[in-house]
Structure formats: C-alpha cells, structure tokens
Motif scaffolding. Structure first.
Motif, mmCIF file in Angstrom:
data_model
loop_
_atom_site.group_PDB
_atom_site.id
_atom_site.type_symbol
_atom_site.label_atom_id
_atom_site.label_comp_id
_atom_site.label_asym_id
_atom_site.label_seq_id
_atom_site.Cartn_x
_atom_site.Cartn_y
_atom_site.Cartn_z
ATOM 1 N N GLU A 33 0.818 -1.208 0.000
ATOM 2 C CA GLU A 33 0.000 0.000 0.000
ATOM 3 C C GLU A 33 0.851 1.257 0.000
ATOM 4 N N ALA A 34 2.133 1.115 0.314
ATOM 5 C CA ALA A 34 3.009 2.296 0.375
ATOM 6 C C ALA A 34 4.450 1.878 0.129
ATOM 7 N N VAL A 35 5.221 2.835 -0.370
ATOM 8 C CA VAL A 35 6.668 2.685 -0.499
ATOM 9 C C VAL A 35 7.308 3.671 0.467
ATOM 10 N N VAL A 36 8.240 3.196 1.283
ATOM 11 C CA VAL A 36 8.892 4.031 2.278
ATOM 12 C C VAL A 36 10.270 4.420 1.759
ATOM 13 N N LEU A 37 10.550 5.723 1.761
ATOM 14 C CA LEU A 37 11.796 6.277 1.233
ATOM 15 C C LEU A 37 12.557 6.994 2.336
ATOM 16 N N ALA A 38 13.880 7.045 2.207
ATOM 17 C CA ALA A 38 14.723 7.551 3.291
ATOM 18 C C ALA A 38 15.234 8.967 3.052
ATOM 19 N N HIS A 39 14.485 9.810 2.345
ATOM 20 C CA HIS A 39 14.923 11.183 2.120
ATOM 21 C C HIS A 39 15.003 11.934 3.450
ATOM 22 N N THR A 40 16.052 12.736 3.590
ATOM 23 C CA THR A 40 16.321 13.459 4.835
ATOM 24 C C THR A 40 16.093 14.957 4.676
ATOM 25 N N SER A 41 16.302 15.701 5.764
ATOM 26 C CA SER A 41 16.198 17.160 5.691
ATOM 27 C C SER A 41 17.274 17.732 4.766
ATOM 28 N N ASP A 42 18.443 17.074 4.695
ATOM 29 C CA ASP A 42 19.491 17.511 3.768
ATOM 30 C C ASP A 42 19.010 17.377 2.329
ATOM 31 N N ASP A 43 18.356 16.255 2.013
ATOM 32 C CA ASP A 43 17.809 16.052 0.672
ATOM 33 C C ASP A 43 16.744 17.101 0.353
ATOM 34 N N GLN A 44 15.933 17.424 1.356
ATOM 35 C CA GLN A 44 14.898 18.439 1.147
ATOM 36 C C GLN A 44 15.523 19.794 0.828
ATOM 37 N N ALA A 45 16.553 20.182 1.592
ATOM 38 C CA ALA A 45 17.217 21.467 1.357
ATOM 39 C C ALA A 45 17.824 21.517 -0.040
ATOM 40 N N GLU A 46 18.470 20.430 -0.456
ATOM 41 C CA GLU A 46 19.066 20.380 -1.799
ATOM 42 C C GLU A 46 18.003 20.469 -2.878
ATOM 43 N N THR A 47 16.875 19.790 -2.654
ATOM 44 C CA THR A 47 15.789 19.812 -3.628
ATOM 45 C C THR A 47 15.230 21.212 -3.797
ATOM 46 N N VAL A 48 15.000 21.912 -2.686
ATOM 47 C CA VAL A 48 14.466 23.276 -2.753
ATOM 48 C C VAL A 48 15.454 24.191 -3.458
ATOM 49 N N LEU A 49 16.741 24.049 -3.157
ATOM 50 C CA LEU A 49 17.754 24.880 -3.804
ATOM 51 C C LEU A 49 17.800 24.615 -5.304
ATOM 52 N N MET A 50 17.736 23.347 -5.694
ATOM 53 C CA MET A 50 17.706 23.004 -7.118
ATOM 54 C C MET A 50 16.514 23.648 -7.810
ATOM 55 N N ARG A 51 15.380 23.613 -7.162
ATOM 56 C CA ARG A 51 14.174 24.153 -7.780
ATOM 57 C C ARG A 51 14.181 25.672 -7.814
ATOM 58 N N LEU A 52 14.830 26.291 -6.837
ATOM 59 C CA LEU A 52 15.048 27.737 -6.914
ATOM 60 C C LEU A 52 15.861 28.085 -8.152
ATOM 61 N N LEU A 53 16.905 27.322 -8.389
ATOM 62 C CA LEU A 53 17.762 27.565 -9.544
ATOM 63 C C LEU A 53 17.007 27.374 -10.852
ATOM 64 N N HIS A 54 16.037 26.455 -10.859
ATOM 65 C CA HIS A 54 15.273 26.171 -12.068
ATOM 66 C C HIS A 54 14.067 27.095 -12.238
ATOM 67 N N GLY A 55 13.893 28.042 -11.303
ATOM 68 C CA GLY A 55 12.794 28.992 -11.423
ATOM 69 C C GLY A 55 11.436 28.418 -11.103
ATOM 70 N N SER A 56 11.369 27.447 -10.206
ATOM 71 C CA SER A 56 10.094 26.796 -9.870
ATOM 72 C C SER A 56 9.156 27.743 -9.134
ATOM 73 N N GLY A 57 7.874 27.452 -9.231
ATOM 74 C CA GLY A 57 6.870 28.165 -8.462
ATOM 75 C C GLY A 57 6.575 27.428 -7.165
ATOM 76 N N LEU A 58 5.385 27.687 -6.599
ATOM 77 C CA LEU A 58 5.045 27.098 -5.304
ATOM 78 C C LEU A 58 5.070 25.579 -5.339
ATOM 79 N N ASN A 59 4.588 24.996 -6.436
ATOM 80 C CA ASN A 59 4.568 23.534 -6.524
ATOM 81 C C ASN A 59 5.960 22.952 -6.332
ATOM 82 N N GLY A 60 6.955 23.567 -6.970
ATOM 83 C CA GLY A 60 8.314 23.054 -6.864
ATOM 84 C C GLY A 60 8.971 23.393 -5.543
#
Length: 344
Positions: free
Chosen positions: A122-149
């Motif tokens: 019923e679910a897949v469990v993934l091990a993304h951390t707060s570090d991964d979240q910070a990197e993801t947000v920074l990447m999306r800032l660089l790509h010009g993402s909106g609220l969704n990103g």
C-alpha cells in the motif's frame, strides 16, 4: 536538522513509523547508503516491538557501476538477517549517454512501483532526509520553480496509485549516520554522490557556504513548508473557482473542459495560472507524459497574462501551449487538442 548528531532511538523509530501502523504491506526502498540502511534497521527494530506491516526491502541495481550488483545483493542479505523479505530489482537495457541520473531516477521509481504492485504493498517508504529536502528546494530555486516546486518533497505523497512515505524529512543525514555507527550497521557510499558532473553534488558542496551567509538547510526546509501551506491555500481557491465556473455554466451546452472566464480570470494571476495548468493537463490526459512535462511555469504565466489582458479588454484570444489550443471568447475559456503541425 544539521548539527544534531545523536543517534535515533527505538522510541524515535516508533514515532516516525507510527503512520504506517494501520498499513498491511509496505516496500522499503534501500540503496545501501547510510540513510536507507538506518531506515531499514530502525524499521526492523520497530517491527519487533509493534504490530507493524509486512515489509519487503527492495534495492535497485542500476548497472552503472561494477559494484552495484554486489551492493544490491548485500542490502537484501542484510534485510533477511533482520527478518525482512528482500528483492534486487535490475535496470536492464542500454543506458542513455546524457541525463543518466534523471533516467535512473525514473527507472528506479518504475521498478519499485511495479514490484510494490506485485507485492500488494500500500506504500513505499523512502529515506529522504532534511538535507535532501534542502538540496531539492535549492535546485528548484535555480530552475525557477513556483510554489509547486518550492514545497519540495512531502512526508506523504502519491505517485500514480502508490503512496510514498518519507518519515525522515525532519531528520538530518548526520543523525542517520550516527545511528548506523551506534548500532554497527554497515553501509556503502555511492561515488556519484560526489561527482561534479551532476548538479546535486555541486549544490551539496555549496550549501555550507550558503549557510555561512544565513541560507541554512533549516531555512530552506522552512521555505518548503511555507510554500506547501501557500500551495494548499491556492489549491483551495482553485477548487472554489472551478465550483463557481460550474455554477455559471449550469444549463448551458459547452464543450467538456470549458471554464467560465469570470471564474477563471478575476481571482488574480496566480489563480489563473493554477486553473490554466489543471485544464491543460485534463485536456492532454494522464497518458500524455511528454506533453505534460512541457508545461513550464514561465510559459503558463505568459499565457495567463495574455488571457488576463484579453479578458480585461473584452477581446477574443487564441493561443497554443503544450499541444493544447486555448480560446477566450464570449465569456468562456475553451481547451482542445491542437491539430498536429504540418511537416515542411
């Protein structure tokens, strides 16, 4: 968060995995790195103490490094040693010469989703951390993402029919490494995580410099949380606008997917962009993956601006975006598949 290096305890594991207590079967995606190794071990410890779901550990062999097959087998052996089922999933076939990380990510999710479906999870469990979240947000800032990103990853999200659960988004990588060290859990390090050919490793090295200037991982994660709440609010406005459109069009014979121009274009630009994107995706259908990926935010904003200007001037507008024709006329916004371009 960063700076917290105390290992996680069994009590921490019980708290983090508690949302899974009512689930029957899950899949744990484990690469063999410190984050997912800690996740697997902590889940096994929680499962030994609680009525936890039946679980299968899967490890994907991407075939991109000579060691990957042995590492995936090692993960499955470790899982079985912890009393968990395990399976190696192989990304077979030729690999692309460019965009290999994105292709590997798509292949990984596809393989895991197929196995989860076959397993009845019923679910897949993934091990993304707060570090991964910070990197993801920074990447999306660089790509010009909106609220969704900018909202980054969520603790619970969906990919098709499958629920993705990320219990460690509030936990740092350092804390998970400390957990592995404290419990004697061996893990591997993927050298591609330090390869300057790829954007994420370059940003990973940049983060300490940004943190010194005040843009810490904690603040990037807080930005993601704020974007999530703003995004939820905008979704609520979009839902009410669609209801208003249906009410305005009640009793009229209009093509499917038509929106009332007033409902769509009087709530401001951000709402117009949100409604435009949803209508285009509905018109394309779920199967049109390539066309849907063409929905860049800047193009959606440009189209919304033109619609807003035309609506304000009470003039007709027609344009095409991502293979969809958008027509504003007589108080209606209509969406239809654009005819294929003629070859020259």
């Amino acid at each position: 968060m960063r700076g917290v290096t105390a290992p996680l305890t069994d009590a921490d594991a019980a708290r983090l995995f508690a949302p899974l207590a009512s689930v029957n079967r899950i899949v744990l995606a484990v690469s063999g790195g410190p984050d997912s190794t800690a996740m697997m071990g902590l889940f096994a410890a929680w499962r030994a103490q609680a009525a936890a779901p039946q679980a299968c550990v899967v490890s994907v062999d991407h075939g991109l490094r000579p060691e990957s097959a042995a590492e995936a087998r090692g993960v499955v052996e470790a899982a079985r040693g912890l009393g968990l089922d395990g399976a190696v999933l192989v990304w077979a076939g030729a690999k692309p010469s460019t965009g290999v990380q994105a292709a590997a990510r798509q292949a990984r999710y596809r393989l895991i989703a197929d196995h989860a479906t076959a397993y009845g999870a019923e679910a897949v469990v993934l091990a993304h951390t707060s570090d991964d979240q910070a990197e993801t947000v920074l990447m999306r800032l660089l790509h010009g993402s909106g609220l969704n990103g900018l909202q980054g990853m969520q603790t619970r999200s969906r990919r098709g029919a499958l629920v993705l659960f990320r219990p460690f988004l509030g936990v740092s990588k350092a804390q998970l490494e400390a957990t592995c060290a404290a419990r004697g859990w061996e893990f591997v390090r993927d050298p591609s995580n330090r390869n300057d050919r790829f954007l994420r490793p370059r940003l990973r090295r940049l983060l300490p410099q940004l943190a010194a200037e005040g843009l810490t991982p904690e603040r990037l994660c807080r930005l993601a949380e704020r974007a999530f709440h703003a995004n939820q609010a905008l979704d609520g406005l979009a839902h009410r606008a669609r209801l208003a459109s249906r009410q305005a069009l009640a009793g009229r014979t209009v093509p499917a997917g038509t929106l009332d121009a007033g409902a769509m274009l009087t709530g401001g630009r951000d709402l117009a962009v949100r409604l435009l994107e949803a209508a285009i995706r509905d018109c394309l259908s779920v199967a049109a993956d390539e066309a849907q990926r063409a929905l860049r935010l800047d193009k959606l904003e440009a189209m919304a601006d033109r619609l807003l200007v035309a609506h304000g001037a009470q003039t007709r507008f027609a344009g095409t975006i991502a293979g969809v024709k958008v027509v504003l006329a007589q108080g209606l916004v209509q969406f239809s598949l654009a005819p294929p371009r003629r070859s020259r």
